[in-house]
Design an enzyme around this catalytic site. Structure first.
Site, PDB file in Angstrom:
ATOM      1  N   PRO A 153      41.851  45.735  45.663  1.00 43.51           N
ATOM      2  CA  PRO A 153      42.433  46.202  44.397  1.00 43.51           C
ATOM      3  C   PRO A 153      41.453  45.985  43.239  1.00 43.51           C
ATOM      4  CG  PRO A 153      43.410  44.105  45.045  1.00 43.51           C
ATOM      5  CD  PRO A 153      42.515  44.525  46.171  1.00 43.51           C
ATOM      6  N   ASP A 192      37.636  42.174  42.406  1.00 40.96           N
ATOM      7  CA  ASP A 192      38.713  42.214  43.388  1.00 40.96           C
ATOM      8  C   ASP A 192      39.838  41.317  42.886  1.00 40.96           C
ATOM      9  OD1 ASP A 192      40.406  41.944  45.577  1.00 40.96           O
ATOM     10  OD2 ASP A 192      38.784  41.845  47.048  1.00 40.96           O
ATOM     11  N   HIS A 193      40.977  41.937  42.537  1.00 44.86           N
ATOM     12  CA  HIS A 193      42.061  41.164  41.927  1.00 44.86           C
ATOM     13  C   HIS A 193      42.760  40.240  42.917  1.00 44.86           C
ATOM     14  CE1 HIS A 193      44.367  40.070  38.569  1.00 44.86           C
ATOM     15  NE2 HIS A 193      44.646  41.261  38.078  1.00 44.86           N
ATOM     16  N   ARG A 194      42.484  40.358  44.206  1.00 44.17           N
ATOM     17  CA  ARG A 194      43.006  39.392  45.167  1.00 44.17           C
ATOM     18  C   ARG A 194      42.318  38.041  44.987  1.00 44.17           C
ATOM     19  NH1 ARG A 194      41.710  42.326  50.702  1.00 44.17           N
ATOM     20  NH2 ARG A 194      39.727  42.431  49.581  1.00 44.17           N
ATOM     21  N   VAL A 233      40.045  37.311  42.112  1.00 48.56           N
ATOM     22  CA  VAL A 233      39.730  36.975  40.723  1.00 48.56           C
ATOM     23  C   VAL A 233      40.902  37.354  39.828  1.00 48.56           C
ATOM     24  CG1 VAL A 233      38.105  37.343  38.833  1.00 48.56           C
ATOM     25  CG2 VAL A 233      37.299  37.449  41.200  1.00 48.56           C
TER      26      VAL A 233
END
Length: 456
Positions: free
Chosen positions: A250, A426-428, A430
Protein backbone atom coordinates in the site's frame (compact mmCIF):
# COMPACT_ATOMS: atom_id res chain seq x y z
CA UNK A 1 48.84 -38.49 -30.26
CA UNK A 2 46.81 -36.66 -27.64
CA UNK A 3 43.19 -37.75 -27.48
CA UNK A 4 40.44 -35.14 -27.54
CA UNK A 5 36.83 -35.09 -26.43
CA UNK A 6 33.79 -32.89 -26.93
CA UNK A 7 32.51 -30.96 -23.94
CA UNK A 8 29.13 -29.22 -23.83
CA UNK A 9 28.67 -26.05 -21.79
CA UNK A 10 25.14 -25.46 -20.50
CA UNK A 11 23.80 -22.01 -19.69
CA UNK A 12 24.40 -21.55 -15.95
CA UNK A 13 22.14 -19.93 -13.38
CA UNK A 14 23.78 -16.51 -13.26
CA UNK A 15 22.35 -15.70 -9.86
CA UNK A 16 19.09 -14.69 -8.13
CA UNK A 17 17.30 -17.82 -9.35
CA UNK A 18 17.02 -16.53 -12.93
CA UNK A 19 15.61 -19.16 -15.28
CA UNK A 20 16.61 -17.83 -18.71
CA UNK A 21 18.94 -15.45 -20.52
CA UNK A 22 19.14 -13.98 -24.01
CA UNK A 23 22.26 -14.51 -26.08
CA UNK A 24 23.25 -10.98 -27.13
CA UNK A 25 26.47 -11.78 -28.96
CA UNK A 26 29.18 -14.39 -29.34
CA UNK A 27 32.77 -13.27 -28.77
CA UNK A 28 34.10 -16.44 -30.42
CA UNK A 29 33.39 -18.44 -33.58
CA UNK A 30 33.57 -22.12 -34.48
CA UNK A 31 37.22 -23.11 -34.81
CA UNK A 32 38.53 -20.45 -32.44
CA UNK A 33 40.99 -21.49 -29.75
CA UNK A 34 39.96 -20.26 -26.29
CA UNK A 35 41.59 -20.20 -22.88
CA UNK A 36 40.05 -20.87 -19.49
CA UNK A 37 37.91 -17.91 -18.32
CA UNK A 38 38.16 -16.14 -21.68
CA UNK A 39 34.92 -14.24 -22.39
CA UNK A 40 33.00 -16.22 -25.00
CA UNK A 41 29.57 -14.56 -24.99
CA UNK A 42 27.52 -11.65 -23.73
CA UNK A 43 24.08 -12.54 -22.39
CA UNK A 44 21.23 -10.51 -20.94
CA UNK A 45 19.38 -11.80 -17.91
CA UNK A 46 16.21 -10.28 -16.51
CA UNK A 47 18.41 -7.94 -14.50
CA UNK A 48 21.66 -7.22 -16.29
CA UNK A 49 24.04 -7.87 -19.16
CA UNK A 50 26.63 -10.48 -18.15
CA UNK A 51 29.82 -11.72 -19.81
CA UNK A 52 30.21 -15.52 -19.86
CA UNK A 53 33.75 -16.87 -19.36
CA UNK A 54 34.80 -20.14 -20.95
CA UNK A 55 34.81 -23.16 -18.61
CA UNK A 56 37.44 -24.91 -20.76
CA UNK A 57 40.65 -24.35 -22.67
CA UNK A 58 40.26 -25.78 -26.13
CA UNK A 59 38.65 -25.20 -29.53
CA UNK A 60 35.08 -24.06 -30.17
CA UNK A 61 33.38 -27.00 -31.88
CA UNK A 62 29.82 -25.66 -32.18
CA UNK A 63 27.63 -22.73 -31.17
CA UNK A 64 24.16 -24.08 -30.41
CA UNK A 65 22.25 -20.80 -30.11
CA UNK A 66 22.11 -17.68 -32.27
CA UNK A 67 22.27 -14.09 -30.96
CA UNK A 68 18.80 -12.85 -30.02
CA UNK A 69 17.70 -16.28 -28.78
CA UNK A 70 16.29 -16.64 -25.26
CA UNK A 71 17.76 -19.78 -23.69
CA UNK A 72 16.62 -21.63 -20.59
CA UNK A 73 19.14 -22.31 -17.83
CA UNK A 74 20.65 -25.77 -18.25
CA UNK A 75 20.37 -25.86 -22.05
CA UNK A 76 23.64 -26.46 -23.99
CA UNK A 77 24.85 -23.30 -25.73
CA UNK A 78 28.36 -24.19 -26.92
CA UNK A 79 30.56 -27.27 -27.41
CA UNK A 80 34.32 -27.38 -27.03
CA UNK A 81 36.93 -29.80 -28.29
CA UNK A 82 39.34 -30.22 -25.41
CA UNK A 83 42.47 -32.18 -24.74
CA UNK A 84 41.57 -35.38 -22.87
CA UNK A 85 44.67 -35.25 -20.69
CA UNK A 86 44.56 -31.53 -20.03
CA UNK A 87 40.85 -30.76 -19.84
CA UNK A 88 39.72 -28.63 -16.96
CA UNK A 89 37.87 -31.42 -15.21
CA UNK A 90 39.75 -34.45 -16.47
CA UNK A 91 36.71 -35.67 -18.42
CA UNK A 92 34.26 -35.74 -15.52
CA UNK A 93 30.66 -34.68 -16.12
CA UNK A 94 29.31 -32.03 -13.82
CA UNK A 95 25.92 -30.58 -12.93
CA UNK A 96 24.64 -27.43 -11.32
CA UNK A 97 26.13 -23.97 -11.84
CA UNK A 98 28.21 -23.70 -15.00
CA UNK A 99 27.24 -27.20 -16.14
CA UNK A 100 29.57 -28.96 -18.56
CA UNK A 101 29.02 -32.47 -19.87
CA UNK A 102 30.67 -34.85 -22.25
CA UNK A 103 28.90 -35.99 -25.37
CA UNK A 104 27.40 -39.51 -25.15
CA UNK A 105 29.75 -42.36 -25.93
CA UNK A 106 32.88 -40.75 -24.50
CA UNK A 107 34.53 -42.71 -21.73
CA UNK A 108 34.81 -40.47 -18.68
CA UNK A 109 37.89 -40.34 -16.50
CA UNK A 110 37.48 -40.09 -12.71
CA UNK A 111 35.70 -36.86 -11.84
CA UNK A 112 37.81 -33.97 -10.60
CA UNK A 113 36.97 -30.60 -9.16
CA UNK A 114 35.36 -28.24 -11.68
CA UNK A 115 37.00 -24.77 -11.81
CA UNK A 116 35.07 -22.16 -9.86
CA UNK A 117 34.37 -19.59 -12.59
CA UNK A 118 33.53 -16.01 -11.73
CA UNK A 119 29.76 -15.48 -11.65
CA UNK A 120 28.82 -19.16 -11.68
CA UNK A 121 28.48 -19.65 -7.93
CA UNK A 122 30.17 -22.07 -5.58
CA UNK A 123 31.48 -25.44 -6.68
CA UNK A 124 29.50 -28.52 -5.64
CA UNK A 125 31.66 -31.23 -4.16
CA UNK A 126 30.55 -34.78 -5.03
CA UNK A 127 31.06 -37.20 -2.15
CA UNK A 128 29.57 -40.53 -1.18
CA UNK A 129 26.81 -38.79 0.78
CA UNK A 130 25.24 -35.81 -0.99
CA UNK A 131 25.36 -32.51 0.84
CA UNK A 132 22.22 -30.51 1.50
CA UNK A 133 23.01 -28.21 -1.45
CA UNK A 134 23.86 -31.15 -3.72
CA UNK A 135 20.57 -32.84 -2.83
CA UNK A 136 18.73 -29.61 -3.69
CA UNK A 137 20.49 -29.40 -7.06
CA UNK A 138 19.73 -33.02 -7.83
CA UNK A 139 16.07 -32.48 -6.98
CA UNK A 140 15.91 -29.46 -9.30
CA UNK A 141 17.69 -31.29 -12.15
CA UNK A 142 15.37 -32.46 -14.93
CA UNK A 143 17.34 -35.72 -15.20
CA UNK A 144 17.28 -36.55 -11.50
CA UNK A 145 15.02 -39.21 -10.06
CA UNK A 146 11.95 -37.73 -8.42
CA UNK A 147 12.12 -37.46 -4.67
CA UNK A 148 9.51 -39.19 -2.54
CA UNK A 149 6.48 -37.03 -1.96
CA UNK A 150 6.47 -35.28 1.39
CA UNK A 151 3.36 -34.66 3.45
CA UNK A 152 1.40 -31.61 2.34
CA UNK A 153 1.99 -28.39 4.18
CA UNK A 154 -0.57 -27.78 6.90
CA UNK A 155 -2.60 -24.62 7.31
CA UNK A 156 -0.63 -21.85 9.02
CA UNK A 157 2.75 -23.47 8.36
CA UNK A 158 5.51 -21.73 6.43
CA UNK A 159 5.16 -22.58 2.72
CA UNK A 160 7.69 -25.20 1.55
CA UNK A 161 10.33 -23.80 -0.81
CA UNK A 162 14.07 -23.38 -1.17
CA UNK A 163 16.00 -20.27 -0.03
CA UNK A 164 16.60 -19.02 -3.62
CA UNK A 165 12.89 -19.30 -4.37
CA UNK A 166 11.97 -17.44 -1.18
CA UNK A 167 14.42 -14.69 -2.11
CA UNK A 168 12.95 -14.47 -5.61
CA UNK A 169 9.50 -14.10 -4.07
CA UNK A 170 10.71 -11.33 -1.74
CA UNK A 171 12.33 -9.46 -4.63
CA UNK A 172 9.08 -9.62 -6.61
CA UNK A 173 6.91 -8.80 -3.59
CA UNK A 174 5.10 -12.14 -3.80
CA UNK A 175 3.23 -13.51 -0.78
CA UNK A 176 4.42 -17.13 -0.62
CA UNK A 177 1.32 -18.19 1.31
CA UNK A 178 -0.77 -17.29 -1.75
CA UNK A 179 1.30 -19.42 -4.15
CA UNK A 180 0.37 -23.01 -4.97
CA UNK A 181 3.37 -25.33 -5.18
CA UNK A 182 3.63 -27.78 -8.06
CA UNK A 183 6.85 -29.45 -6.93
CA UNK A 184 7.16 -32.71 -4.97
CA UNK A 185 5.00 -32.63 -1.87
CA UNK A 186 3.70 -29.16 -2.72
CA UNK A 187 7.16 -27.57 -2.94
CA UNK A 188 6.97 -24.04 -4.38
CA UNK A 189 9.33 -23.65 -7.36
CA UNK A 190 10.65 -20.65 -9.27
CA UNK A 191 8.12 -21.35 -12.03
CA UNK A 192 5.31 -21.22 -9.47
CA UNK A 193 6.44 -17.76 -8.30
CA UNK A 194 6.74 -16.47 -11.86
CA UNK A 195 3.34 -17.95 -12.75
CA UNK A 196 1.77 -16.20 -9.76
CA UNK A 197 3.36 -12.92 -10.83
CA UNK A 198 1.96 -13.40 -14.33
CA UNK A 199 -1.54 -14.00 -12.94
CA UNK A 200 -1.43 -10.80 -10.90
CA UNK A 201 -0.09 -8.89 -13.86
CA UNK A 202 -2.93 -10.14 -16.05
CA UNK A 203 -5.49 -9.02 -13.49
CA UNK A 204 -4.36 -5.40 -13.57
CA UNK A 205 -3.31 -5.10 -17.22
CA UNK A 206 -0.52 -7.15 -18.71
CA UNK A 207 3.11 -6.25 -18.16
CA UNK A 208 3.54 -6.21 -21.92
CA UNK A 209 1.01 -3.41 -22.30
CA UNK A 210 2.51 -1.38 -19.48
CA UNK A 211 6.11 -1.83 -20.55
CA UNK A 212 5.21 -1.37 -24.20
CA UNK A 213 4.19 2.23 -23.57
CA UNK A 214 7.67 2.98 -22.28
CA UNK A 215 9.63 0.68 -24.57
CA UNK A 216 12.27 2.25 -26.80
CA UNK A 217 10.74 2.15 -30.27
CA UNK A 218 12.49 0.24 -33.01
CA UNK A 219 12.84 1.78 -36.46
CA UNK A 220 9.61 1.41 -38.41
CA UNK A 221 9.61 0.45 -42.07
CA UNK A 222 8.54 3.13 -44.53
CA UNK A 223 4.76 3.58 -44.46
CA UNK A 224 4.12 1.44 -41.36
CA UNK A 225 1.77 2.98 -38.79
CA UNK A 226 2.96 0.88 -35.84
CA UNK A 227 6.26 -0.36 -34.50
CA UNK A 228 6.39 -3.43 -32.25
CA UNK A 229 9.33 -4.17 -29.99
CA UNK A 230 9.58 -7.54 -28.15
CA UNK A 231 9.39 -7.13 -24.39
CA UNK A 232 12.14 -9.16 -22.79
CA UNK A 233 15.16 -9.01 -20.53
CA UNK A 234 15.44 -6.08 -18.11
CA UNK A 235 12.32 -4.28 -19.34
CA UNK A 236 10.11 -7.37 -18.95
CA UNK A 237 11.39 -8.06 -15.43
CA UNK A 238 11.00 -4.41 -14.41
CA UNK A 239 7.43 -4.22 -15.70
CA UNK A 240 6.35 -7.33 -13.79
CA UNK A 241 8.15 -6.24 -10.62
CA UNK A 242 6.63 -2.74 -10.68
CA UNK A 243 3.10 -4.06 -11.22
CA UNK A 244 3.57 -6.54 -8.39
CA UNK A 245 4.94 -3.82 -6.09
CA UNK A 246 2.19 -1.33 -6.91
CA UNK A 247 -0.60 -3.81 -6.16
CA UNK A 248 0.96 -5.57 -3.17
CA UNK A 249 2.42 -2.78 -1.01
CA UNK A 250 0.00 0.00 0.00
CA UNK A 251 1.82 3.07 -1.31
CA UNK A 252 1.60 6.48 0.34
CA UNK A 253 3.36 9.50 -1.21
CA UNK A 254 4.18 12.77 0.55
CA UNK A 255 5.70 15.92 -0.90
CA UNK A 256 7.88 18.70 0.49
CA UNK A 257 9.35 21.70 -1.33
CA UNK A 258 12.46 23.13 0.31
CA UNK A 259 14.89 26.00 -0.16
CA UNK A 260 18.19 24.32 -1.12
CA UNK A 261 20.19 27.50 -1.68
CA UNK A 262 22.52 26.64 1.22
CA UNK A 263 23.09 23.14 -0.22
CA UNK A 264 23.89 24.54 -3.66
CA UNK A 265 26.33 27.03 -2.07
CA UNK A 266 27.96 24.13 -0.19
CA UNK A 267 28.21 22.17 -3.42
CA UNK A 268 29.98 25.09 -5.13
CA UNK A 269 32.46 25.39 -2.24
CA UNK A 270 33.22 21.66 -2.25
CA UNK A 271 33.90 21.70 -5.99
CA UNK A 272 36.52 24.38 -5.39
CA UNK A 273 38.04 22.53 -2.43
CA UNK A 274 41.34 20.79 -3.18
CA UNK A 275 40.26 17.80 -1.06
CA UNK A 276 37.49 17.09 -3.58
CA UNK A 277 39.55 17.64 -6.71
CA UNK A 278 38.80 14.92 -9.26
CA UNK A 279 35.52 13.91 -7.60
CA UNK A 280 32.19 14.33 -9.38
CA UNK A 281 29.87 16.24 -7.07
CA UNK A 282 26.22 16.84 -7.94
CA UNK A 283 23.00 17.64 -6.05
CA UNK A 284 22.39 13.86 -6.03
CA UNK A 285 25.64 13.35 -4.11
CA UNK A 286 24.59 15.72 -1.33
CA UNK A 287 20.99 14.46 -1.32
CA UNK A 288 22.15 10.84 -1.06
CA UNK A 289 24.28 11.73 1.97
CA UNK A 290 21.32 13.60 3.47
CA UNK A 291 19.09 10.52 3.04
CA UNK A 292 21.66 8.38 4.84
CA UNK A 293 21.84 10.85 7.75
CA UNK A 294 18.05 11.19 8.00
CA UNK A 295 17.72 7.39 8.21
CA UNK A 296 19.68 7.36 11.46
CA UNK A 297 16.77 8.98 13.28
CA UNK A 298 14.12 7.21 11.19
CA UNK A 299 15.29 3.59 10.76
CA UNK A 300 11.76 2.30 10.10
CA UNK A 301 12.09 3.42 6.49
CA UNK A 302 15.08 1.11 6.08
CA UNK A 303 13.15 -2.15 6.40
CA UNK A 304 11.05 -4.69 4.52
CA UNK A 305 7.90 -6.75 4.99
CA UNK A 306 8.46 -10.52 5.13
CA UNK A 307 5.06 -11.99 4.29
CA UNK A 308 6.18 -15.62 4.55
CA UNK A 309 7.40 -15.34 8.15
CA UNK A 310 5.01 -12.51 9.11
CA UNK A 311 7.90 -10.37 10.31
CA UNK A 312 9.14 -6.83 9.79
CA UNK A 313 12.85 -6.97 8.99
CA UNK A 314 14.72 -3.80 9.94
CA UNK A 315 18.14 -3.45 8.32
CA UNK A 316 21.08 -2.29 10.41
CA UNK A 317 22.92 -1.28 7.24
CA UNK A 318 21.95 0.74 4.18
CA UNK A 319 22.29 -0.57 0.63
CA UNK A 320 21.31 2.61 -1.21
CA UNK A 321 19.57 2.00 -4.53
CA UNK A 322 19.86 4.57 -7.32
CA UNK A 323 17.30 4.32 -10.14
CA UNK A 324 19.12 4.44 -13.48
CA UNK A 325 17.55 4.79 -16.92
CA UNK A 326 19.41 2.61 -19.42
CA UNK A 327 18.82 1.71 -23.08
CA UNK A 328 17.53 -1.68 -21.89
CA UNK A 329 15.13 -0.23 -19.33
CA UNK A 330 15.04 0.94 -15.73
CA UNK A 331 17.46 -0.65 -13.28
CA UNK A 332 18.05 0.09 -9.60
CA UNK A 333 21.61 -0.93 -8.68
CA UNK A 334 22.58 -0.25 -5.10
CA UNK A 335 25.65 0.89 -3.20
CA UNK A 336 26.44 -1.66 -0.53
CA UNK A 337 26.89 -0.30 3.03
CA UNK A 338 26.47 3.26 1.78
CA UNK A 339 25.96 4.48 5.35
CA UNK A 340 29.62 3.71 6.09
CA UNK A 341 31.01 5.83 3.24
CA UNK A 342 32.46 9.32 3.46
CA UNK A 343 31.18 11.96 1.06
CA UNK A 344 34.15 11.40 -1.24
CA UNK A 345 33.68 7.63 -1.18
CA UNK A 346 29.97 8.08 -1.85
CA UNK A 347 30.77 10.35 -4.80
CA UNK A 348 33.07 7.69 -6.29
CA UNK A 349 30.51 4.93 -5.74
CA UNK A 350 27.75 6.97 -7.42
CA UNK A 351 29.95 7.71 -10.43
CA UNK A 352 30.91 4.06 -10.85
CA UNK A 353 27.31 2.92 -10.38
CA UNK A 354 25.86 5.25 -13.04
CA UNK A 355 28.67 4.63 -15.55
CA UNK A 356 28.32 0.86 -15.18
CA UNK A 357 24.52 1.00 -15.47
CA UNK A 358 24.61 3.12 -18.64
CA UNK A 359 27.09 0.68 -20.17
CA UNK A 360 24.72 -2.19 -19.36
CA UNK A 361 27.39 -3.94 -17.28
CA UNK A 362 25.70 -3.92 -13.86
CA UNK A 363 26.10 -7.32 -12.18
CA UNK A 364 23.10 -9.22 -10.74
CA UNK A 365 24.57 -8.88 -7.23
CA UNK A 366 24.54 -5.08 -7.54
CA UNK A 367 20.85 -5.20 -8.46
CA UNK A 368 19.78 -7.19 -5.41
CA UNK A 369 19.79 -6.54 -1.70
CA UNK A 370 18.77 -2.86 -1.79
CA UNK A 371 17.16 -1.44 1.37
CA UNK A 372 15.98 2.05 0.25
CA UNK A 373 16.18 3.88 -3.07
CA UNK A 374 16.49 7.31 -4.67
CA UNK A 375 15.23 8.30 -8.11
CA UNK A 376 16.56 11.57 -9.50
CA UNK A 377 13.75 12.81 -11.74
CA UNK A 378 15.15 16.33 -11.57
CA UNK A 379 17.67 15.52 -14.32
CA UNK A 380 14.69 15.33 -16.70
CA UNK A 381 13.36 18.72 -15.57
CA UNK A 382 10.56 17.16 -13.47
CA UNK A 383 9.60 18.70 -10.13
CA UNK A 384 7.75 15.87 -8.35
CA UNK A 385 6.21 12.45 -8.84
CA UNK A 386 4.80 9.37 -7.12
CA UNK A 387 7.62 6.80 -7.41
CA UNK A 388 6.80 3.10 -7.09
CA UNK A 389 8.69 1.19 -4.42
CA UNK A 390 11.49 -1.08 -5.50
CA UNK A 391 10.23 -4.58 -4.53
CA UNK A 392 11.33 -5.58 -1.05
CA UNK A 393 11.94 -2.01 0.15
CA UNK A 394 9.89 0.25 2.42
CA UNK A 395 10.64 3.65 0.88
CA UNK A 396 11.87 5.53 -2.17
CA UNK A 397 12.76 9.24 -2.48
CA UNK A 398 12.29 11.20 -5.70
CA UNK A 399 14.47 14.30 -6.14
CA UNK A 400 12.95 17.08 -8.21
CA UNK A 401 14.71 19.68 -10.33
CA UNK A 402 16.51 22.57 -8.62
CA UNK A 403 14.85 25.78 -9.81
CA UNK A 404 15.07 29.49 -9.03
CA UNK A 405 11.77 30.63 -7.53
CA UNK A 406 10.35 33.41 -5.33
CA UNK A 407 10.65 32.44 -1.66
CA UNK A 408 9.90 34.17 1.61
CA UNK A 409 13.06 34.76 3.66
CA UNK A 410 12.81 36.73 6.91
CA UNK A 411 9.37 37.97 5.88
CA UNK A 412 10.73 39.32 2.61
CA UNK A 413 10.41 37.97 -0.90
CA UNK A 414 13.66 36.71 -2.42
CA UNK A 415 14.82 34.60 -5.35
CA UNK A 416 16.03 31.26 -4.02
CA UNK A 417 16.92 27.81 -5.35
CA UNK A 418 14.21 25.31 -4.44
CA UNK A 419 13.65 21.59 -4.85
CA UNK A 420 10.60 19.36 -4.40
CA UNK A 421 11.04 16.05 -2.56
CA UNK A 422 8.64 13.14 -3.04
CA UNK A 423 8.61 10.22 -0.61
CA UNK A 424 6.68 7.00 -1.29
CA UNK A 425 6.54 4.43 1.49
CA UNK A 426 4.90 1.11 2.34
CA UNK A 427 2.14 1.94 4.82
CA UNK A 428 2.30 -1.57 6.29
CA UNK A 429 5.77 -0.75 7.61
CA UNK A 430 5.85 3.02 7.91
CA UNK A 431 3.23 5.12 9.68
CA UNK A 432 2.36 8.57 8.42
CA UNK A 433 4.19 10.15 11.34
CA UNK A 434 7.37 8.19 10.67
CA UNK A 435 7.32 9.01 6.98
CA UNK A 436 6.64 12.68 7.67
CA UNK A 437 9.46 12.94 10.21
CA UNK A 438 11.93 11.38 7.79
CA UNK A 439 10.89 13.74 5.00
CA UNK A 440 11.07 16.72 7.36
CA UNK A 441 14.57 15.72 8.50
CA UNK A 442 15.69 15.29 4.89
CA UNK A 443 14.30 18.70 4.01
CA UNK A 444 15.96 20.29 7.04
CA UNK A 445 19.38 18.97 6.03
CA UNK A 446 19.04 20.17 2.44
CA UNK A 447 17.76 23.57 3.63
CA UNK A 448 20.62 23.97 6.09
CA UNK A 449 23.42 21.37 5.83
CA UNK A 450 24.67 22.44 9.27
CA UNK A 451 21.61 20.62 10.70
CA UNK A 452 23.59 17.41 10.20
CA UNK A 453 25.43 18.30 13.41
CA UNK A 454 22.20 17.85 15.37
CA UNK A 455 21.46 14.44 13.89
CA UNK A 456 24.73 12.54 14.26
Amino acid sequence: MTATMIKEFKLPDLGEGLTESEILSWKVAVGDTVTLNQVIAEVETAKAVVELPSPFAGTVAALHEQPGTVVEVGKPIVSFEVDDAGSSNGGGATSGNGSATETPGTEAAPAKREPNLVGYGAVVEHTGRPTRRARGLAQASPTASPAPAAPATGVGERPRSTPPVRKLARDLGVDMSAVSGTGPGGLITRDDVHAFTSDVTSAVGTAQEIAGNAAIPAHAAQGERETRTPIKGVRKFTAAAMVQSAFTAPHVTEFLTVDVTATMDLLARLKGNRAFEGYKLTPLTIAAKAVLVALRNNPTLNSRWDEASQEIVQFNYVNLGIAAATPRGLTVPNIKDADRLTLRELSTALTELTDTARAGKTSPSDLSGGTISITNIGVFGIDAGTPILNPGEAAIVALGAVRKAPWVVNDELAVRQVMSLSLSFDHRLVDGEQGSRFLADLGAILSDPAMVMTMI
